[in-house]
Scaffold this motif. Structure first.
Motif, PDB file in Angstrom:
ATOM      1  N   SER A 214     -34.026  -0.198 -41.110  1.00  0.00           N
ATOM      2  CA  SER A 214     -33.211  -0.045 -39.914  1.00  0.00           C
ATOM      3  C   SER A 214     -33.549  -1.117 -38.897  1.00  0.00           C
ATOM      4  CB  SER A 214     -33.415   1.346 -39.331  1.00  0.00           C
ATOM      5  OG  SER A 214     -34.144   1.298 -38.153  1.00  0.00           O
ATOM      6  N   GLY A 215     -32.538  -1.699 -38.304  1.00  0.00           N
ATOM      7  CA  GLY A 215     -32.733  -2.746 -37.316  1.00  0.00           C
ATOM      8  C   GLY A 215     -32.703  -4.137 -37.919  1.00  0.00           C
ATOM      9  N   GLU A 216     -32.947  -4.234 -39.223  1.00  0.00           N
ATOM     10  CA  GLU A 216     -32.919  -5.560 -39.837  1.00  0.00           C
ATOM     11  C   GLU A 216     -31.540  -5.828 -40.425  1.00  0.00           C
ATOM     12  OE1 GLU A 216     -35.088  -7.961 -43.396  1.00  0.00           O
ATOM     13  OE2 GLU A 216     -36.296  -6.642 -42.155  1.00  0.00           O
ATOM     14  N   GLU A 217     -30.982  -6.957 -40.049  1.00  0.00           N
ATOM     15  CA  GLU A 217     -29.635  -7.260 -40.523  1.00  0.00           C
ATOM     16  C   GLU A 217     -29.701  -8.044 -41.826  1.00  0.00           C
ATOM     17  OE1 GLU A 217     -28.439  -8.324 -36.009  1.00  0.00           O
ATOM     18  OE2 GLU A 217     -26.911  -8.693 -37.525  1.00  0.00           O
ATOM     19  N   PRO A 218     -28.733  -7.811 -42.705  1.00  0.00           N
ATOM     20  CA  PRO A 218     -28.725  -8.535 -43.972  1.00  0.00           C
ATOM     21  C   PRO A 218     -28.301  -9.997 -43.790  1.00  0.00           C
ATOM     22  CG  PRO A 218     -26.820  -7.096 -43.815  1.00  0.00           C
ATOM     23  CD  PRO A 218     -27.660  -6.840 -42.597  1.00  0.00           C
ATOM     24  N   SER A 219     -28.573 -10.807 -44.782  1.00  0.00           N
ATOM     25  CA  SER A 219     -28.147 -12.200 -44.779  1.00  0.00           C
ATOM     26  C   SER A 219     -26.995 -12.369 -45.757  1.00  0.00           C
ATOM     27  CB  SER A 219     -29.297 -13.114 -45.178  1.00  0.00           C
ATOM     28  OG  SER A 219     -30.335 -13.003 -44.227  1.00  0.00           O
ATOM     29  N   TYR A 220     -26.209 -13.417 -45.537  1.00  0.00           N
ATOM     30  CA  TYR A 220     -25.045 -13.652 -46.387  1.00  0.00           C
ATOM     31  C   TYR A 220     -24.963 -15.119 -46.765  1.00  0.00           C
ATOM     32  CZ  TYR A 220     -23.757  -9.305 -44.115  1.00  0.00           C
ATOM     33  OH  TYR A 220     -23.774  -8.042 -43.632  1.00  0.00           O
ATOM     34  N   THR A 221     -24.542 -15.358 -47.992  1.00  0.00           N
ATOM     35  CA  THR A 221     -24.200 -16.717 -48.408  1.00  0.00           C
ATOM     36  C   THR A 221     -22.751 -16.708 -48.842  1.00  0.00           C
ATOM     37  OG1 THR A 221     -26.453 -17.068 -49.177  1.00  0.00           O
ATOM     38  CG2 THR A 221     -24.788 -18.613 -49.950  1.00  0.00           C
ATOM     39  N   VAL A 222     -21.955 -17.543 -48.207  1.00  0.00           N
ATOM     40  CA  VAL A 222     -20.546 -17.670 -48.571  1.00  0.00           C
ATOM     41  C   VAL A 222     -20.269 -19.149 -48.752  1.00  0.00           C
ATOM     42  CG1 VAL A 222     -18.167 -17.135 -47.954  1.00  0.00           C
ATOM     43  CG2 VAL A 222     -20.007 -15.679 -47.125  1.00  0.00           C
TER      44      VAL A 222
END
Ligand code: CA
Length: 233
Positions: free
Chosen positions: A129-137
């Motif tokens: 909780s509180g940690e945002e995910p990372s994304y690769t696009v």
């Protein structure tokens, strides 16, 4: 061990078809026919994902979400909301309820399975909780925890609001986000400021994204969409 999907659906035949398709896709399934039964199954069986119908006979889907999120034992379980009516979508995705995705009935079974897989892959529910995910696009890398964005390895300077706008678009890539929904998601308010603000900031974000900017598409009269086709030749 197979991942388990809890299907909360009062239309028995439809729930059975959904369960059958998820089983074929390699999931274990639990079907609950009411909101209360769904809440109970979520607590006792700890599914990996919940596919939740909005319109239930006892407890509204939105209320089920609220209660799941209020309970430490079920808070982290990702939720896909199934809604029958287009006009409900804004409410659901704008509601900051913690719904990970939604499908509009009648949805294709293929789309539903794709979305279940996508949400599980994204791991939103598993993130602390509180940690945002990372994304690769494509060439874009969004470092969620650090709030930094890189295009082809080069950092792009975004404001906090621009960052939130980008995340909202990227996490819903391929789907139209209305201005109203973006306002609620990014600014966290219920359309108290003009929707034109969204247009202004989207234009700025598009400029900052350079060559990738064209993937932020305007859907005339509706809103914006981050297009899926990010593979550059
Ligand atoms: Ca229903």
């Amino acid at each position: 061990m197979a991942l388990t999907v809890l299907i909360v659906e009062d239309e028995v035949d439809f729930g059975a078809i959904v369960a059958l398709n998820l089983t074929r896709a390699g999931f274990s399934t639990i079907v609950a026919k009411t909101g209360e039964a769904g809440l109970e199954a979520a607590r006792t069986r700890r599914p990996d994902l919940i596919l939740l119908d909005l319109m239930l006979p006892d407890v509204q889907g939105t209320e089920v979400v609220r209660r799941l999120k209020a309970d430490a034992s079920t808070r982290m379980i990702p939720i896909i909301m199934a809604t029958a009516r287009g006009e409900e979508i804004d409410r659901i995705v704008g509601f900051e309820l913690g719904v990970d995705d939604y499908v509009v009935k009648p949805f294709s079974m293929r789309e539903m399975v794709l979305r279940v897989n996508a949400v599980l892959r994204r791991g939103n529910g598993a993130a602390p909780s509180g940690e945002e995910p990372s994304y690769t696009v494509g060439p874009l890398f969004v470092d969620g925890p650090a709030h930094r964005v890189f295009l082809d390895g080069r950092e792009i300077e975004l404001t906090a609001l621009e960052f939130r706008l980008l995340v909202a678009l990227v996490t819903n890539r391929g789907r139209v986000m209305t201005r109203e929904v973006l306002l609620e998601r990014v600014w966290g308010i219920q359309a108290d400021i003009e929707t034109r603000t969204v247009d202004t900031m989207t234009k700025r974000l598009r400029d900052k994204l350079g060559t990738l900017g064209r993937h932020v598409e305007t859907v005339r009269g509706v809103g914006y969409r981050f297009s899926e086709g990010t593979q550059e030749p």
